[in-house]
Design a protein around this motif. Sequence first.
Motif, PDB file in Angstrom:
ATOM      1  N   VAL A 146       1.065  -0.866  -0.092  1.00 19.42           N
ATOM      2  CA  VAL A 146       0.039  -0.043  -0.022  1.00 19.42           C
ATOM      3  C   VAL A 146       0.680   1.391  -0.170  1.00 19.42           C
ATOM      4  O   VAL A 146       1.755   1.091   1.053  1.00 19.42           O
ATOM      5  CB  VAL A 146      -0.888   0.367   1.328  1.00 19.42           C
ATOM      6  N   THR A 147       0.460   2.410  -0.692  1.00 20.60           N
ATOM      7  CA  THR A 147       1.653   3.585  -1.132  1.00 20.60           C
ATOM      8  C   THR A 147       0.133   4.792  -0.478  1.00 20.60           C
ATOM      9  O   THR A 147      -0.550   4.790  -0.424  1.00 20.60           O
ATOM     10  CB  THR A 147       1.370   3.874  -2.654  1.00 20.60           C
ATOM     11  N   PHE A 148       0.990   5.618   0.090  1.00 17.60           N
ATOM     12  CA  PHE A 148       0.096   6.779   0.915  1.00 17.60           C
ATOM     13  C   PHE A 148       0.647   7.832   0.230  1.00 17.60           C
ATOM     14  O   PHE A 148       1.895   8.011   0.574  1.00 17.60           O
ATOM     15  CB  PHE A 148       0.384   7.348   2.611  1.00 17.60           C
ATOM     16  N   SER A 149      -0.053   8.488  -0.429  1.00 15.41           N
ATOM     17  CA  SER A 149       0.526   9.561  -1.162  1.00 15.41           C
ATOM     18  C   SER A 149      -0.276  10.877  -0.837  1.00 15.41           C
ATOM     19  O   SER A 149      -0.970  10.461  -0.139  1.00 15.41           O
ATOM     20  CB  SER A 149      -0.008   8.913  -3.028  1.00 15.41           C
TER      21      SER A 149
ATOM     22  N   GLN B 276       6.980   2.803  10.466  1.00 16.02           N
ATOM     23  CA  GLN B 276       5.177   2.067  10.223  1.00 16.02           C
ATOM     24  C   GLN B 276       6.018   1.872   8.615  1.00 16.02           C
ATOM     25  O   GLN B 276       5.946   1.232   7.817  1.00 16.02           O
ATOM     26  CB  GLN B 276       4.132   2.531  10.102  1.00 16.02           C
ATOM     27  N   CYS B 277       6.518   2.972   8.575  1.00 18.02           N
ATOM     28  CA  CYS B 277       7.530   3.477   6.432  1.00 18.02           C
ATOM     29  C   CYS B 277       8.862   2.209   6.016  1.00 18.02           C
ATOM     30  O   CYS B 277       9.763   1.811   6.708  1.00 18.02           O
ATOM     31  CB  CYS B 277       8.249   4.113   6.236  1.00 18.02           C
ATOM     32  N   ASP B 278       8.028   1.261   5.289  1.00 17.22           N
ATOM     33  CA  ASP B 278       9.559   0.816   4.245  1.00 17.22           C
ATOM     34  C   ASP B 278      10.008   1.385   3.848  1.00 17.22           C
ATOM     35  O   ASP B 278      11.229   1.050   3.350  1.00 17.22           O
ATOM     36  CB  ASP B 278       8.678  -0.910   3.908  1.00 17.22           C
ATOM     37  N   LEU B 279       9.620   2.147   2.942  1.00 17.92           N
ATOM     38  CA  LEU B 279       9.990   2.882   1.473  1.00 17.92           C
ATOM     39  C   LEU B 279       9.436   4.774   1.918  1.00 17.92           C
ATOM     40  O   LEU B 279       8.108   4.082   1.062  1.00 17.92           O
ATOM     41  CB  LEU B 279       9.763   2.126   0.171  1.00 17.92           C
ATOM     42  N   LEU B 280      10.537   5.295   1.795  1.00 22.06           N
ATOM     43  CA  LEU B 280      10.057   6.981   1.885  1.00 22.06           C
ATOM     44  C   LEU B 280      10.429   7.277   0.810  1.00 22.06           C
ATOM     45  O   LEU B 280      11.648   7.412   0.038  1.00 22.06           O
ATOM     46  CB  LEU B 280      11.108   7.040   3.155  1.00 22.06           C
TER      47      LEU B 280
ATOM     48  N   LYS C 291       1.927  -7.482   3.999  1.00 27.21           N
ATOM     49  CA  LYS C 291       2.080  -6.642   2.455  1.00 27.21           C
ATOM     50  C   LYS C 291       3.230  -4.566   3.425  1.00 27.21           C
ATOM     51  O   LYS C 291       3.432  -4.756   4.358  1.00 27.21           O
ATOM     52  CB  LYS C 291       0.494  -5.499   2.122  1.00 27.21           C
ATOM     53  N   ASP C 292       3.606  -4.454   2.259  1.00 26.80           N
ATOM     54  CA  ASP C 292       4.799  -3.205   2.737  1.00 26.80           C
ATOM     55  C   ASP C 292       3.959  -1.869   2.450  1.00 26.80           C
ATOM     56  O   ASP C 292       2.734  -1.867   2.328  1.00 26.80           O
ATOM     57  CB  ASP C 292       5.959  -3.135   1.990  1.00 26.80           C
ATOM     58  N   VAL C 293       4.358  -0.899   3.425  1.00 26.92           N
ATOM     59  CA  VAL C 293       4.187   0.483   2.789  1.00 26.92           C
ATOM     60  C   VAL C 293       5.225   1.427   2.520  1.00 26.92           C
ATOM     61  O   VAL C 293       6.596   1.782   3.287  1.00 26.92           O
ATOM     62  CB  VAL C 293       3.795   1.360   4.391  1.00 26.92           C
TER      63      VAL C 293
ATOM     64  N   LEU D  69      -3.388   2.564  10.176  1.00 22.03           N
ATOM     65  CA  LEU D  69      -3.394   1.664   8.458  1.00 22.03           C
ATOM     66  C   LEU D  69      -2.239   0.911   8.632  1.00 22.03           C
ATOM     67  O   LEU D  69      -2.252  -0.082   7.418  1.00 22.03           O
ATOM     68  CB  LEU D  69      -3.911   2.671   7.407  1.00 22.03           C
ATOM     69  N   ALA D  70      -1.512   1.471   8.268  1.00 21.88           N
ATOM     70  CA  ALA D  70       0.235   1.067   8.007  1.00 21.88           C
ATOM     71  C   ALA D  70       0.107  -0.094   9.033  1.00 21.88           C
ATOM     72  O   ALA D  70       0.438  -1.517   8.168  1.00 21.88           O
ATOM     73  CB  ALA D  70       1.269   1.679   7.971  1.00 21.88           C
TER      74      ALA D  70
END
Length: 165
Positions: free
Chosen positions: A67-70, A120-124, A93-95, A84-85
């Motif tokens: 899932v991506t937060f934009s 909670q972030c995997d890729l920023l 799943k990753d965030v 949510l994360a």
Amino acid sequence: MELRIAGVVKESIVDGPGIRYTVFTQGCPHHCPGCHNPQTWAFEGGQLTTPQALVEDIEKDPILKGVTFSGGEPFSQPEPLTELAKLVHGLGKDVVIFTGWTYEQLREKQDPAIDGLLEQCDLLIDGPFVLEQRNLELRFRGSENQRLIDMKRTRQQGQVVLWES
């Protein structure tokens, strides 16, 4: 806990690695010239939902990698996005999170809610969109100043570690 969103894209291939469910948050303080999503700037726009309602939708799609937060600006709503994360990670799943702030600016805020979301972030993908540095050939980002930060390795090493696909 409510979350104000502009909308979602249920299967995106441009918002991070793999097939992703992308949540576009509503509200952004940055107002970058040339912004791809200026309709997300107003903090009172969009629609209200909950992390639980979103994760129920995410669970329906077995091919999602993450899932991506934009935005908008996800770090303007850190509490519901942290919730949510955590639910997303519970699904295995990753965030990925896009932000107009740099990682260093987020850390300097010394805000426990922002720190919780970073945890909670995997890729920023950090930094504002800069029209003069726009590059359509970059992976997952719009301008050359933006970085792909491997957050697990960054936390382990105590310094920014760039993501390598």
